[in-house]
Design a protein around this motif. Structure first.
Motif, PDB file in Angstrom:
ATOM      1  N   THR A 195       0.830  -1.211   0.000  1.00  0.00           N
ATOM      2  CA  THR A 195       0.000   0.000   0.000  1.00  0.00           C
ATOM      3  C   THR A 195       0.859   1.254   0.000  1.00  0.00           C
ATOM      4  OG1 THR A 195      -1.783  -1.146   1.173  1.00  0.00           O
ATOM      5  CG2 THR A 195      -1.786   1.260   1.255  1.00  0.00           C
ATOM      6  N   GLN A 199       0.858   3.649  -3.272  1.00  0.00           N
ATOM      7  CA  GLN A 199       0.312   5.012  -3.211  1.00  0.00           C
ATOM      8  C   GLN A 199       1.376   6.052  -3.543  1.00  0.00           C
ATOM      9  OE1 GLN A 199      -1.388   5.037   0.770  1.00  0.00           O
ATOM     10  NE2 GLN A 199      -3.426   4.606  -0.043  1.00  0.00           N
ATOM     11  N   LEU A 240      -6.993  -1.619  -3.693  1.00  0.00           N
ATOM     12  CA  LEU A 240      -7.263  -0.195  -3.485  1.00  0.00           C
ATOM     13  C   LEU A 240      -7.455   0.485  -4.828  1.00  0.00           C
ATOM     14  CD1 LEU A 240      -4.714   1.137  -0.795  1.00  0.00           C
ATOM     15  CD2 LEU A 240      -7.201   0.958  -0.544  1.00  0.00           C
ATOM     16  N   SER A 256     -11.092   1.012  -0.525  1.00  0.00           N
ATOM     17  CA  SER A 256     -10.717  -0.383  -0.375  1.00  0.00           C
ATOM     18  C   SER A 256     -11.572  -1.263  -1.276  1.00  0.00           C
ATOM     19  CB  SER A 256     -10.881  -0.838   1.079  1.00  0.00           C
ATOM     20  OG  SER A 256      -9.986  -0.152   1.924  1.00  0.00           O
TER      21      SER A 256
END
Length: 378
Positions: A195, A199, A240, A256
């Motif tokens: 994650t 991101q 995501l 999510s």
């Protein structure tokens, strides 16, 4: 039946996009330069069941220059299909199938993608994977693949880019060697690390795309995908997604995605995701095996979204080749599928020997009827 077979051909060309029907001609000035002496001709396919209309150029499907590029070679064919299919599903929530036309990504070049997938270094400051660490402090490759999908709006000769979706495939396992030709090691990558790295990469990619004039004022959607191991029989899933609004270089909210996949029958003491679905599959499997004892194997891949079964693909390997045997067995599979399998999801059942596909029994949507095709038959 002819329409069904045509759908299969298009699926093979466009993978997960449902598109079929007649071609519609249009002179499309779509981000491509046209010659004064030779005008490029564009067509679109009629939309299928809740799918996108697909843009063709000179009668040909337009492919992406970055398709198949990876950071380390960790490429699993089942992952490849799911990265594309899943990104289309994410995109449907942002770009309406009634308003946008699909085309594989044309803005990220192969050279750019290779730079982005490589490690960051003095010679490659645009690398999105971490700098090479010391031998005792190995830094894994987090980002393995980049997928671009373009969504266009307009009509006639006035189509233009209306939105972009980017899939970032993140490794769950990084395979590496400490020395050339040495043993292979594995570095497990947690969902938290996926994650964070995903991101961060997404923010960089959005900012870089915004530097292009054509992409300054359109939505940019990013999906983060978790890749499976190299030998996995089932593809990974998106976990995501987020969208940078037009004129913005920030994804302010990440959503999510609850998606799971499994292979049936399960191995060892592993519990099925849904015991009822597993029981239905086992009943289907036992029924056809009792009728035809010379069945080598029956397996299924089930996919779930938000805890609910969304797709079921079954493979049946046979040890017979006779025409009447295939005919009879296919009819049995059809009737047994109607009896035991879910009524409200797309289902695909492939029947084949080790070398050839012999028959296909499938329904494209939850509310459609099964279609049957026997290869080399009637």
């Amino acid at each position: 039946m002819k329409k069904f077979l045509h759908i299969l051909v298009l699926l093979a060309a466009a993978l997960t996009l449902t598109a079929c029907g007649n071609l519609k001609n249009s002179d499309l000035a779509n981000n491509a330069k046209t010659s004064n002496t030779k005008t490029k001709t564009y067509q679109t396919t009629d939309t299928g069941n809740n799918g996108y209309t697909v843009l063709l150029k000179n009668g040909h499907y337009v492919t992406s220059p970055i398709a198949g590029l990876t950071a380390t070679g960790n490429d699993n064919s089942v992952d490849t299909r799911e990265i594309e299919r899943g990104l289309v599903q994410i995109s449907k929530g942002v770009y309406s199938t009634n308003s946008y036309v699909f085309q594989e990504g044309q803005y990220i070049s192969a050279a750019t993608a290779n730079d982005w997938l490589a490690r960051k270094s003095k010679s490659n400051p645009s690398g999105l994977n971490p700098e090479q660490g010391e031998k005792k402090h190995y830094k894994p490759f987090y980002l393995e693949e980049i997928l671009e999908q373009d969504y266009l709006t307009g009509s006639g000769s006035n189509y233009h880019i209306g939105g972009i979706s980017i899939g970032l495939a993140m490794n769950s396992i990084d395979y590496y060697q400490k020395t050339t030709g040495g043993p292979e090691y594995q570095e497990q990558i947690s969902r938290t690390a996926q994650t964070t790295a995903g991101q961060t990469a997404a923010e960089q990619i959005v900012m870089r795309l915004r530097q292009r004039k054509a992409l300054k004022k359109i939505p940019i959607t990013i999906g983060l995908f978790s890749k499976t191991s190299k030998d996995s029989l089932v593809g990974g899933t998106y976990f995501l997604s987020g969208t940078a609004a037009a004129n913005s270089s920030k994804i302010t909210k990440w959503k999510s995605i609850s998606a799971q996949a499994e292979v049936l029958p399960t191995v060892g003491n592993k519990k099925a995701i849904n015991s009822s679905d597993a029981s239905s599959f086992n009943s289907f499997k036992e029924s056809i095996q009792n009728y035809f004892p010379n069945i080598s194997g029956v397996t299924a891949i089930l996919r779930y979204e938000n805890g609910k079964l969304s797709q079921e693909n079954i493979s049946i390997t046979t040890q017979f080749y006779g025409y009447e045997q295939v005919q009879s067995f296919t009819r049995l599979v059809l009737s047994t599928a109607k009896k035991y399998l879910a009524n409200d999801v797309p289902i695909e059942i492939k029947i084949g020997s080790v070398n050839d596909i012999q028959a296909l029994v499938a329904k494209e949507t939850g509310d459609s009827s099964y279609q049957v095709h026997i290869y080399g038959g009637e």
